[in-house]
Design a protein around this motif. Structure first.
Motif, PDB file in Angstrom:
ATOM      1  N   GLU A 395      -4.160   2.668  12.541  1.00  8.32           N
ATOM      2  CA  GLU A 395      -3.465   2.801  12.399  1.00  8.32           C
ATOM      3  C   GLU A 395      -2.107   1.704  12.822  1.00  8.32           C
ATOM      4  O   GLU A 395      -1.000   1.905  12.309  1.00  8.32           O
ATOM      5  CB  GLU A 395      -2.773   4.242  12.325  1.00  8.32           C
ATOM      6  N   LYS A 396      -2.320   1.697  13.338  1.00  9.77           N
ATOM      7  CA  LYS A 396      -1.281   0.540  14.526  1.00  9.77           C
ATOM      8  C   LYS A 396      -1.235  -0.998  13.883  1.00  9.77           C
ATOM      9  O   LYS A 396      -1.424  -1.493  13.288  1.00  9.77           O
ATOM     10  CB  LYS A 396      -1.531  -0.143  16.035  1.00  9.77           C
ATOM     11  N   LYS A 397      -0.217  -1.087  13.720  1.00 11.93           N
ATOM     12  CA  LYS A 397       0.905  -2.224  12.959  1.00 11.93           C
ATOM     13  C   LYS A 397       0.679  -3.522  14.415  1.00 11.93           C
ATOM     14  O   LYS A 397       0.158  -3.277  14.932  1.00 11.93           O
ATOM     15  CB  LYS A 397       2.256  -2.221  13.295  1.00 11.93           C
ATOM     16  N   VAL A 398      -0.238  -4.339  13.095  1.00 10.33           N
ATOM     17  CA  VAL A 398      -0.940  -5.781  13.628  1.00 10.33           C
ATOM     18  C   VAL A 398       0.118  -6.467  14.161  1.00 10.33           C
ATOM     19  O   VAL A 398       0.021  -7.412  14.951  1.00 10.33           O
ATOM     20  CB  VAL A 398      -1.430  -5.987  12.558  1.00 10.33           C
ATOM     21  N   ILE A 399       1.625  -6.414  14.178  1.00  8.58           N
ATOM     22  CA  ILE A 399       2.724  -7.106  14.508  1.00  8.58           C
ATOM     23  C   ILE A 399       2.989  -6.765  16.149  1.00  8.58           C
ATOM     24  O   ILE A 399       2.605  -7.098  17.019  1.00  8.58           O
ATOM     25  CB  ILE A 399       3.865  -6.839  13.987  1.00  8.58           C
ATOM     26  N   ASN A 400       2.322  -5.558  16.788  1.00  5.42           N
ATOM     27  CA  ASN A 400       2.136  -5.301  17.826  1.00  5.42           C
ATOM     28  C   ASN A 400       0.711  -5.459  18.949  1.00  5.42           C
ATOM     29  O   ASN A 400       0.982  -5.235  19.587  1.00  5.42           O
ATOM     30  CB  ASN A 400       1.580  -3.302  17.830  1.00  5.42           C
ATOM     31  N   LEU A 401       0.088  -6.623  17.949  1.00  7.20           N
ATOM     32  CA  LEU A 401      -1.004  -6.825  18.863  1.00  7.20           C
ATOM     33  C   LEU A 401      -1.012  -7.791  19.536  1.00  7.20           C
ATOM     34  O   LEU A 401      -0.022  -8.861  18.608  1.00  7.20           O
ATOM     35  CB  LEU A 401      -2.199  -7.468  17.892  1.00  7.20           C
ATOM     36  N   SER A 402      -1.617  -8.428  20.389  1.00  7.27           N
ATOM     37  CA  SER A 402      -1.626 -10.078  20.483  1.00  7.27           C
ATOM     38  C   SER A 402      -2.418 -10.715  19.579  1.00  7.27           C
ATOM     39  O   SER A 402      -2.707 -10.482  18.609  1.00  7.27           O
ATOM     40  CB  SER A 402      -2.585  -9.911  22.331  1.00  7.27           C
ATOM     41  N   GLY A 403      -1.645 -12.487  19.632  1.00  2.36           N
ATOM     42  CA  GLY A 403      -2.646 -13.148  19.279  1.00  2.36           C
ATOM     43  C   GLY A 403      -3.767 -12.989  19.624  1.00  2.36           C
ATOM     44  O   GLY A 403      -4.493 -13.273  17.400  1.00  2.36           O
ATOM     45  N   GLY A 404      -4.131 -13.228  20.178  1.00  2.49           N
ATOM     46  CA  GLY A 404      -6.249 -12.890  20.207  1.00  2.49           C
ATOM     47  C   GLY A 404      -6.636 -11.966  18.600  1.00  2.49           C
ATOM     48  O   GLY A 404      -7.068 -11.745  18.388  1.00  2.49           O
ATOM     49  N   ASN A 405      -5.946 -10.818  19.392  1.00  2.00           N
ATOM     50  CA  ASN A 405      -6.407  -9.056  18.325  1.00  2.00           C
ATOM     51  C   ASN A 405      -6.124  -9.665  17.069  1.00  2.00           C
ATOM     52  O   ASN A 405      -6.695  -9.109  16.512  1.00  2.00           O
ATOM     53  CB  ASN A 405      -5.885  -8.517  19.418  1.00  2.00           C
ATOM     54  N   GLN A 406      -4.701 -10.383  16.795  1.00  2.00           N
ATOM     55  CA  GLN A 406      -4.399 -10.162  15.421  1.00  2.00           C
ATOM     56  C   GLN A 406      -5.549 -11.450  14.637  1.00  2.00           C
ATOM     57  O   GLN A 406      -5.769 -10.892  13.712  1.00  2.00           O
ATOM     58  CB  GLN A 406      -3.375 -11.507  15.189  1.00  2.00           C
ATOM     59  N   GLN A 407      -5.893 -12.605  15.570  1.00  2.00           N
ATOM     60  CA  GLN A 407      -7.091 -13.328  14.945  1.00  2.00           C
ATOM     61  C   GLN A 407      -8.074 -12.566  14.926  1.00  2.00           C
ATOM     62  O   GLN A 407      -8.917 -12.873  13.566  1.00  2.00           O
ATOM     63  CB  GLN A 407      -7.053 -14.323  15.702  1.00  2.00           C
ATOM     64  N   LYS A 408      -8.686 -11.401  15.576  1.00  2.00           N
ATOM     65  CA  LYS A 408      -9.681 -10.949  15.017  1.00  2.00           C
ATOM     66  C   LYS A 408      -9.860 -10.449  14.049  1.00  2.00           C
ATOM     67  O   LYS A 408     -10.232  -9.437  12.986  1.00  2.00           O
ATOM     68  CB  LYS A 408     -10.083 -10.376  15.808  1.00  2.00           C
ATOM     69  N   VAL A 409      -7.833  -9.116  13.626  1.00  2.00           N
ATOM     70  CA  VAL A 409      -8.756  -8.692  12.358  1.00  2.00           C
ATOM     71  C   VAL A 409      -7.777 -10.152  11.187  1.00  2.00           C
ATOM     72  O   VAL A 409      -9.067  -9.061  10.569  1.00  2.00           O
ATOM     73  CB  VAL A 409      -6.797  -7.822  12.347  1.00  2.00           C
ATOM     74  N   VAL A 410      -8.114 -11.208  11.306  1.00  2.00           N
ATOM     75  CA  VAL A 410      -8.278 -12.004  10.137  1.00  2.00           C
ATOM     76  C   VAL A 410      -9.787 -11.869  10.073  1.00  2.00           C
ATOM     77  O   VAL A 410     -10.007 -12.073   8.589  1.00  2.00           O
ATOM     78  CB  VAL A 410      -7.680 -13.223  10.686  1.00  2.00           C
ATOM     79  N   LEU A 411     -10.408 -12.547  11.048  1.00  2.00           N
ATOM     80  CA  LEU A 411     -11.557 -12.088  10.713  1.00  2.00           C
ATOM     81  C   LEU A 411     -12.579 -10.998  10.661  1.00  2.00           C
ATOM     82  O   LEU A 411     -13.479 -11.814   9.674  1.00  2.00           O
ATOM     83  CB  LEU A 411     -12.838 -12.689  12.681  1.00  2.00           C
ATOM     84  N   ALA A 412     -12.107  -9.744  11.078  1.00  2.00           N
ATOM     85  CA  ALA A 412     -12.439  -9.113   9.792  1.00  2.00           C
ATOM     86  C   ALA A 412     -12.397  -9.016   8.350  1.00  2.00           C
ATOM     87  O   ALA A 412     -13.098  -8.873   8.183  1.00  2.00           O
ATOM     88  CB  ALA A 412     -12.454  -7.375  10.880  1.00  2.00           C
TER      89      ALA A 412
END
Length: 500
Positions: A395-412
């Motif tokens: 439930e963590k907001k994506v804005i609080n993730l690092s760039g690499g982890n944000q990109q993994k969310v997009v890939l997911a």
């Protein structure tokens, strides 16, 4: 790069440590900066770069250690304390108000007044002087919202100059800049160096680091692991210190090509944009799409994904001609896109990891008009595990993730629709070397499952490192096709520049 004064340090940090909720973020770090020096700080996401810089900038207070500025011991309790000592930090997400003028932004919260009234003429003049000092010809009364990203960066630098800053921290300053805009920024940095300003330069782009830095310090797991004169080290050595393995291990290439042609494009054209584009992608194949900025790579991706409509040409998937009139149609047919700008086009930053990861496949979790929350949560946790997204809470907001982890969310999310063809537009832009390696492993895994991948990248080493085959675009056409065996950076550039 150039000479700088190593007699008296502008900034000296020793034995700096910081814990958050018992977790050690900075571990006895040492770091220094001299007048007229660009000192680059590199490391993977989560290495401690941001924590260190925010401690220097007064956002965080260290548990132990010393910060000495110009020979004076400092204990910063706020950013105002740090600014008073001559330190300014320019964040990756620029701190500017688009609806205000350049001058108003530069003096926001420290406005110049004449009695009870704003002294706009003094602020305009002071802003003009700061801009002139860094060689920039902009009207202080211009609205910031009308400026390019590079010009906004320069306004932030001028703002630091107007505050008489002798130390400027730049956090990922080139992430959104073109090559021409980068040169403008680097020219400005050279002017600051000549004025004995010290610059701490944080970047994931090692090419930029080696262009501009005098020294390079690597931190890993909150500790300093290496510090070198830039001209006396190499990119391979820096990467080794960052991730603990050699450069060729970052790509760790795996070929998974099947015999069947999965995707076929014939004669795709769009006036003034694409000219008779034809190519194939086999199941399990990673096809790298290279070319210079403006060659038409992203435009091609948009046409394949239904964001743009071609004037002519055909697209076949698994031997059947298909029509793609919109992104939803593309997803329905089995084509998915990871866009170049993840923050603008790929993510809803204020929404959770769960919301972002399942958005494109929400129908899979709906039963009798209601979302099966348990099924959705279980699937999101599987994505977190499979894609190695670093978080303790879906439930963590994506804005609080690092760039690499944000990109993994997009890939997911992009793979949640079970695509047959995955189009990746600059999939590792703005992420660190370690996260890149993990993204490449995800690509190989998808390819092993028969997914065809079309990867657009401006990083030649990346294209050469992970592609089974390379297509090179120039002026909206496919200028060349290169097998992995014959591919070299020189050959790619010859096709990209019209020398072949």
């Amino acid at each position: 790069m150039g000479t700088f004064d190593m007699e008296n340090a502008l900034l000296s940090i020793s034995n700096l440590s910081k814990r958050f909720s018992g977790v050690l973020a900075l571990d006895n770090i040492g770091f220094d900066l001299y007048p007229g020096e660009v000192h680059a700080l590199v490391g993977e996401n989560g290495a401690g770069k941001s924590t260190l810089m925010k401690t220097i900038a007064g956002v965080h207070q260290p548990d132990t250690g010393q910060i000495v500025v110009d020979g004076r011991h400092q204990k910063f309790t706020s950013t105002r304390d740090s600014q008073s000592a001559g330190i300014s930090m320019i964040y990756q997400e620029l701190n500017l108000v688009n609806s205000l003028s350049i001058a108003a932004n530069m003096f926001l919260s420290r406005e110049l007044t004449a009695g009870p009234f704003l002294n706009e003429s003094r602020m305009n003049e002071a802003a003009r002087e700061a801009l002139t000092r860094i060689g920039i010809n902009l009207n202080p009364q211009s609205l910031v919202g009308n400026l390019s990203m590079a010009q906004k960066q320069l306004v932030e630098i001028a703002k630091a100059v107007s505050m008489q800053s002798k130390i400027i921290i730049m956090d990922e300053p080139t992430t959104s800049l073109t090559d021409i805009e980068k040169k403008l920024l680097f020219d400005t940095v050279a002017i600051l160096k000549a004025q004995s300003v010290g610059i701490i330069y944080i970047s994931h782009d090692l090419d930029d680091v080696f262009l501009i830095a005098d020294r390079i310090t690597v931190i890993r797991d909150g500790a300093t692991v290496a510090s070198s004169i830039a001209s006396e080290t190499s990119k391979a050595q820096v990467i080794y210190h960052m991730v603990g393995r050699e450069l060729n291990q970052i790509y760790d290439f795996q070929s998974n090509i099947k015999q069947d042609v999965l995707f076929e494009v014939n004669g795709l054209s769009k006036k003034d944009m694409l000219d008779n584009i034809s190519f194939t992608v086999k199941a399990g194949e990673i096809v790298g799409l290279s070319g210079l900025v403006g060659s038409g790579r992203t435009e091609l991706a948009y046409h394949l994904y239904g964001l743009m409509k071609p004037d002519s040409g055909t697209i076949k998937l698994e031997g059947k001609e298909i029509s793609i009139s919109s992104p939803s149609k593309a997803i329905e047919k089995g084509i998915s896109l990871v866009p170049e700008d993840r923050k603008e086009m790929g993510l809803f930053l204020e929404m959770s990891i769960r919301d972002n990861a399942t958005m494109s496949s929400l129908d899979n979790y709906i039963s009798f008009g209601l979302i099966n929350s348990k099924t959705e949560r279980d699937k999101v946790q599987k994505y977190i595990n499979d894609f190695r997204i670093k978080t303790t809470d879906p439930e963590k907001k994506v804005i609080n993730l690092s760039g690499g982890n944000q990109q993994k969310v997009v890939l997911a999310r992009s793979t949640s629709t079970l695509p047959k063809l995955l189009i990746l537009d600059e999939p590792t832009r703005g992420v660190d070397v370690g996260a890149k390696s993990e993204i490449y492993k995800l690509m190989y895994k998808l390819a092993s499952e028969g997914v065809g991948i079309l990867m657009i990248s401006s990083e030649l080493n990346e294209v050469l490192g992970v592609s089974d085959r390379i297509l090179v675009m120039r002026n909206g056409t496919i200028a060349g096709e290169i097998s992995r065996e014959e591919a070299t950076s020189e050959l790619v550039m010859q096709y990209a520049t019209g020398q072949r």
